[in-house]
Design a protein around this motif. Structure first.
Motif, PDB file in Angstrom:
ATOM      1  N   VAL A 184       0.843  -1.204   0.000  1.00 40.79           N
ATOM      2  CA  VAL A 184       0.000   0.000   0.000  1.00 40.79           C
ATOM      3  C   VAL A 184       0.873   1.247   0.000  1.00 40.79           C
ATOM      4  N   SER A 185       1.781   1.323   0.978  1.00 42.87           N
ATOM      5  CA  SER A 185       2.691   2.458   1.078  1.00 42.87           C
ATOM      6  C   SER A 185       3.775   2.116   2.092  1.00 42.87           C
ATOM      7  N   LEU A 186       4.870   2.868   2.056  1.00 41.68           N
ATOM      8  CA  LEU A 186       5.948   2.649   3.021  1.00 41.68           C
ATOM      9  C   LEU A 186       5.449   2.920   4.446  1.00 41.68           C
ATOM     10  N   ALA A 187       4.626   3.954   4.594  1.00 40.57           N
ATOM     11  CA  ALA A 187       4.074   4.277   5.913  1.00 40.57           C
ATOM     12  C   ALA A 187       3.203   3.141   6.436  1.00 40.57           C
ATOM     13  N   ALA A 188       2.423   2.519   5.548  1.00 45.21           N
ATOM     14  CA  ALA A 188       1.576   1.404   5.961  1.00 45.21           C
ATOM     15  C   ALA A 188       2.419   0.206   6.396  1.00 45.21           C
TER      16      ALA A 188
END
Length: 298
Positions: free
Chosen positions: A162-166
């Motif tokens: 989904v994303s690096l933050a996720a």
């Protein structure tokens, strides 16, 4: 995204190899533990409070970690921050070195080994034989592979789709869930029941993935099918899988007195088989990092 995620996994592996753990005073897991400690007390409504703790604090920890990625606009810096978070949620060097130190102390007949091994196992070690002490060390290494490494790595690898933050949020959330279980998830603590049940659900896949990694590391995929005979012997719905697989791979009996026996027809681990068991766990750890990088890349 794929390159940033792989860089984060590589940095976490390198930092683990060089430093083993962040300093305790700034270790996010230790800081989380200090935050939770005052909540470990009697409550008038323990079920309700326990559910609130289990739901809120891991989500809050994941949000805080993800926020440190959201505010970074440079991909390389974001990858470095993600690697630091992943480093703080995983443990290979500490796990393996502690198990090796315990095995060395058993072989040397060190009188302090019974107290040292309590850092690995939750059982009375007073009257355990050397073979039972080795069994405890090997069991702990197998179990901690799942919750101390594979679970956060798997959450990160899936989250970065989904994303690096996720990915960072997932790894920190899983580690927070596991920490709550280790602090509160005991039968005599009704406010910890929700944390224990949540950890059981979260660890279902990582425990079985860890069993597969152990079989691959041992070069013995048959150990997985053999392990099915004993995987449900421990009271935990998950920990039996990696422990039973390692018992099969090393052809050694792993036993917690009055609780469970894995591979009952074999002998308790000799020094050589216990050492091989820890070596297999270490190889499985390296495979976990490698596969997390591969999944993150794609």
């Amino acid at each position: 995204m794929g390159l940033s995620a792989v860089l984060a996994v590589g940095l976490a592996f390198a930092l683990d190899a060089r430093f083993a753990e962040p300093p305790a005073r700034v270790h996010p897991v230790a800081m989380f533990g200090r935050l939770i400690a005052p909540l470990d007390r009697d409550w008038r409504t323990p079920t309700l409070v326990g559910a609130a703790i289990a739901l809120f604090f891991p989500l809050a920890a994941g949000f805080v970690a993800a926020s440190t990625i959201f505010v970074i606009s440079t991909p390389l810096l974001a990858a470095l921050i993600a690697g630091l978070w992943l480093f703080s949620t995983t443990s290979r060097s500490m796990l393996v070195s502690l198990a090796r130190d315990v095995l060395a102390a058993i072989d040397a007949d060190d009188p302090t080994v019974r107290s040292h091994i309590r850092g690995l196992v939750g059982r009375d070690t007073t009257n355990l034989s050397p073979g039972e002490l080795r069994s405890g060390a090997v069991e702990s290494a197998a179990e901690n592979l799942a919750d101390g490494l594979v679970a956060p790595l798997l959450a990160f690898a899936l989250g970065v789709q989904v994303s690096l933050a996720a990915g960072v949020a997932g790894a920190v959330w899983v580690k927070a869930v596991n920490t709550l279980d280790s602090m509160l998830g005991y039968p005599d603590k009704p406010h910890g029941t929700a944390s224990a049940r949540l950890d059981d659900a979260v660890m279902w896949l990582p425990a079985r993935a860890s069993a597969l990694l152990l079989a691959l590391a041992a070069g013995n995929l048959r150990a997985l099918s053999v392990a099915r005979r004993w995987a449900h012997a421990p009271p935990s719905p998950n920990s039996g899988w990696p422990m039973a697989t390692l018992a099969a791979a090393t052809n050694a009996q792993l036993r917690k007195p009055d609780t469970y026996t894995l591979n009952p027809e074999a002998s308790l681990p000799s020094s050589e088989r216990a050492t091989r068991g820890v070596r297999i766990v270490n190889v499985a750890c390296v495979l976990a990092f490698f596969l997390a990088g591969v999944i993150a890349w794609f």
